[in-house]
Design an enzyme around this catalytic site. Structure first.
Site, PDB file in Angstrom:
ATOM      1  CE  LYS A 128      -4.750   0.316  21.821  1.00 53.91           C
ATOM      2  NZ  LYS A 128      -3.776   1.316  22.240  1.00 53.91           N
ATOM      3  NE  ARG A 174       2.215   2.014  25.969  1.00 56.98           N
ATOM      4  CZ  ARG A 174       0.974   1.997  25.428  1.00 56.98           C
ATOM      5  NH1 ARG A 174       0.081   1.117  25.848  1.00 56.98           N
ATOM      6  NH2 ARG A 174       0.649   2.856  24.483  1.00 56.98           N
TER       7      ARG A 174
HETATM    8  C1  LIG Z   1      -4.398   2.353  22.755  1.00 56.79           C
HETATM    9  C2  LIG Z   1      -3.810   3.695  22.740  1.00 56.79           C
HETATM   10  C3  LIG Z   1      -4.639   4.819  22.892  1.00 56.79           C
HETATM   11  C4  LIG Z   1      -6.117   4.732  23.159  1.00 56.79           C
HETATM   12  O1  LIG Z   1      -6.364   4.433  24.502  1.00 56.79           O
HETATM   13  P1  LIG Z   1      -7.869   4.441  25.098  1.00 56.79           P
HETATM   14  O2  LIG Z   1      -7.689   4.287  26.553  1.00 56.79           O
HETATM   15  O3  LIG Z   1      -8.586   3.313  24.461  1.00 56.79           O
HETATM   16  O4  LIG Z   1      -8.461   5.744  24.733  1.00 56.79           O
HETATM   17  C5  LIG Z   1      -4.029   6.068  22.820  1.00 56.79           C
HETATM   18  N1  LIG Z   1      -2.700   6.201  22.619  1.00 56.79           N
HETATM   19  C6  LIG Z   1      -1.884   5.152  22.473  1.00 56.79           C
HETATM   20  C7  LIG Z   1      -0.421   5.375  22.256  1.00 56.79           C
HETATM   21  C8  LIG Z   1      -2.398   3.858  22.528  1.00 56.79           C
HETATM   22  O5  LIG Z   1      -1.585   2.808  22.370  1.00 56.79           O
END
Ligand SMILES: *Cc1c(COP(=O)(O)O)cnc(C)c1O
Length: 356
Positions: free
Chosen positions: A38, A132
């Site tokens: 993302k 969250r």
């Molecule tokens: C963005 C996201 C991740 C990745 O997080 P990083 O800290 O970049 O590894 C993993 N799980 C979810 C649900 C996310 O939204």
């Protein structure tokens, strides 16, 4: 061709290297990886580099990013990290697996999967304190029970997400809780959960210190693969490249000036009354880059330069006595916020570089 400015230079080989080292390291205790795309807007070449490095899944929070990667021919199991009710129909069409916390959304996914004679795979997210997304642990069994009664969705796993909203650490206790929940679900319903996804780039410290990882067999990694860092202590992970992304901007003014503004003080462009340190007369530069392009606090100058401040279209730096020529280039490394903002700016061009 003259390289465009400002630009973000992206080393695919470094991203692949990071994905490979992490896949091997986590693989030693049976943990598979989802490469999270993302922060790169689902860039197909970056996703491809992650896959070549050994990640088995590509995960993104945006359906549009996944659609883009699929159209570009990227082949992986695609995971949607954030599922919206209104997108249920497209989710079923374009995504293999989605993360879910709401039964109404799961029912809609089932409805559309049924219409197109598919079985949509879901991972149920549990709330372990970060506040969250997630279903409270006490409600998990009931949620899974109801979902198992639906014919066109399949619960293939559970997961949790920590260290995002509430800053809660994914430690031994949280991971044990997730493991025990997985075992309870498997025992209660006599099913096998293919995926127990323990978290993100914040899980590194837990993993390194864990004697046993329990039932945890998956992590979803963005920052660790892209920037080579874990996120609990913001440390570089040994053996990984931390500069796969570099931002370059052009010097458009270079002068000796006072370090204190002169005249009557009012407010800056963002409504703040600024304060300044008197460094006397010093050499300053301005670059053609601003808050409209990038989160300036997410930039770290590579050369011996110091960011003094910024407005929408300018960043002012102390060039430490060096008289940098106008038209010359300065480089910055990026943190996650800097990366995300630079990748989403229409003014920052993306350039893939081949050297390591
Ligand atoms: C963005 C996201 C991740 C990745 O997080 P990083 O800290 O970049 O590894 C993993 N799980 C979810 C649900 C996310 O939204």
């Amino acid at each position: 061709m003259k390289a465009l400015l400002p630009r973000i230079e992206i080393s695919l080989s470094q991203i692949q290297h990071n994905a490979q080292i992490l896949s091997e390291r986590y693989g030693q205790k049976g943990i598979s990886l989802m490469g999270v795309s993302k922060a790169t807007l689902g860039d197909p070449l970056i996703a491809q580099a992650m896959i070549q490095g050994g990640v088995k899944f590509i995960a993104d929070s945006r359906l549009e990013n996944i659609q883009k990667m699929k159209q570009a021919g990227v082949s992986a199991r695609f995971v949607l990290l954030r599922t919206a009710l209104s997108q249920a129909e497209s989710v079923v069409q374009d995504v293999n697996i989605s993360l879910n916390t709401e039964f109404q959304t799961v029912k809609a996914l089932c409805y559309y999967a049924n219409l197109s004679q598919k079985v949509h795979q879901i991972i149920v997210m549990v709330e372990l304190g970060d506040l969250r997304e997630g279903i409270l642990p006490c409600d998990m069994l009931q949620f899974v029970k109801k979902t198992l009664e639906l014919s066109s969705v399949k619960v293939i796993g559970i997961g949790c997400n920590l260290a995002c909203y509430g800053g809660i650490k994914p430690d031994m206790q949280k991971m044990r809780e997730l493991s025990e929940l997985a075992e309870a679900i498997e025992k209660e319903f006599q099913i096998n959960l293919e995926i127990v996804s323990g978290g993100n780039s914040a899980n590194y410290e837990w993993y390194e210190s864990a004697q046993t990882v329990g039932r945890i067999n998956n992590l979803r990694l963005g920052e660790s693969i892209l920037l080579g860092r874990e996120t609990v202590n913001q440390q570089a992970i040994p053996g990984l490249c931390t500069s796969a992304f570099e931002l370059t901007a052009e010097v458009i003014e270079s002068k000796e000036k006072p370090s204190l503004p002169f005249g009557e003080i009012c407010r800056d462009a963002f409504g703040n009354v600024p304060t300044f340190l008197d460094r006397g007369i010093h050499q300053r530069i301005i670059i053609a880059l601003g808050r409209q392009d990038v989160l300036v606090s997410g930039l770290k100058p590579n050369d011996d330069l110091e960011i003094l401040g910024s407005s929408s279209d300018h960043v002012v730096l102390d060039s430490r006595h060096r008289n940098l020529k106008i038209g010359s280039e300065v480089k910055f490394s990026l943190d996650y916020g800097g990366l995300l903002s630079a990748m989403t700016s229409p003014f920052v061009s993306k350039q893939f570089i081949s050297c390591a």
